[in-house]
Write an enzyme that holds these catalytic residues in place. Sequence first.
Site, PDB file in Angstrom:
ATOM      1  N   HIS A  26      40.583  43.334 -16.712  1.00  0.00           N
ATOM      2  CA  HIS A  26      39.743  42.250 -17.222  1.00  0.00           C
ATOM      3  C   HIS A  26      40.003  40.961 -16.452  1.00  0.00           C
ATOM      4  CE1 HIS A  26      38.508  43.948 -21.380  1.00  0.00           C
ATOM      5  NE2 HIS A  26      38.711  44.922 -20.526  1.00  0.00           N
ATOM      6  N   ASP A 132      37.279  36.552 -23.808  1.00  0.00           N
ATOM      7  CA  ASP A 132      37.172  37.968 -23.497  1.00  0.00           C
ATOM      8  C   ASP A 132      36.560  38.705 -24.691  1.00  0.00           C
ATOM      9  OD1 ASP A 132      38.288  40.309 -21.644  1.00  0.00           O
ATOM     10  OD2 ASP A 132      38.697  40.852 -23.721  1.00  0.00           O
TER      11      ASP A 132
END
Length: 493
Positions: A26, A132
């Site tokens: 990520h 996120d």
Amino acid sequence: MSQSMHSRFQDPAKPCRYYMGPAIGHLASTIEMAKLLVNRDDRLSITILIMTLPFDTKLGAYAEALAASPMAKRIKFIKLPQDNTDHGEANPAKFFNLAIEAQKSHVKEAVKNLVQSNSNPSSSKLAGFVIDMFCTTMIDVANEFGVPTYMFFTSGAGFLGLVLHLQTLYEEHNVDTTELKDSDTELRIPYFVNSVPAKVLPLMFLVKEAAPITRNYLRRYKEVKGIIVNTFMELESHAIHSFSDDTPTVYPVGPLLNLKGNSQVGSGGTQQGQDIIKWLEEQPSSSVVFLCFGSMGSFSGDQVKEIAFALEKSEVHFLWSLRKPPPKNKMAIASDYSNLEEVLPEGFLDRTAEIGRVIGWAPQVDILAHTAIAAFVSHCGWNSTLESLYFGVPLATWPIYAEQHINAFELVKELGLAVEITMDYRKDFLKESEMLVSSEQIVRGIKCVMEQDSEIRKKMKEMSENSRKVLTEGGSSYCFLGRLIDDVMHNIP
């Protein structure tokens, strides 16, 4: 294990944005997103707040390397204090959720310090947070600062549509997806043309211990101002066109890729990578199948032997990134074997020395970019998928965990860009999967994906060309990025 972006107030009228989210996978695409934004509009400034879990030591080292890199002149990196709270015997989903929740005070303190450190508040404002996909609890922190929240969804639009649809089914129709575990049911989901088998749903929707935690952070998706997705219109047009008006605005701005690759911090990856590329230089063009299963992609000894038998039977040139599983009952990243012969069939390395090479860590971007590579046996992580698309390398699917199964389904059934080795192989974080993929099944997949004149290879070439155009001026992702920036600037408090 989280990462994030935030920005130093450097130039007049420079809004600042924040990112939070898990794991190096990520973090890598998050950094590319930050670079895209600051390079597109010099009014924007970004700081990345990086959270780490105790077992993810590589992310911490990666964060420290980033903070010392030349990139830090334009994008600031802050490593937040690690949460060392003893969460007892919490299952992985609950442990992760508790760890993220424990970071809220650290995030609030870091943002407050950055705001206060600005010497000229009238010339620079906090524009908002970008969180996120797993960090929706940070919406509370953004609200305390009175700024909007955007989400960076590091997977594809199909998976985003899936999770929104399953959440709606639960909230409005009381559909409990845990009842679908081990079921042959097929679901009609508006973001996919084909019916979706329950067997490719992520375990976070199927396991009773994880589903309530998953729903808890998904329920807040509709609170964000917009969702930035690492995909592009030409790849997932059906899914992107299927989002309804009651969904936050979706911005497909990908593919966001680090095409320079990442050497593994502290691993000697540079020399190792050079040796691998040198070996590829000695192979015929479009002759090598590359097998790599991500940072957590490891297999039991029996499964390793089935893969080895398949490579011998297929008689293809191969490059195999083979990783060692972490100790049982321990959450950790896979590591390299000190002695490959302890897990491979006796004599395998000698018998295949002329056509194959078994390695540990792999410089994946450099490998996929090489002309010797003809196909990629992959776990179908979204970053790996986008890299394979960019370089036009056909995929053979072998998903293992997370959303990889739905990615594999989309690649094979929806897009025709991959062949199936398996789509329902699963591995629990804390115990070995009992499923065994046979060498015969692997051989069939490898031979199919290696066909030089296949329709899949033609489609992949076309998609590769599209993926290289979309971020250039006038491209679909370029235009969506402009709309995102306009929205951010319009909504500055």
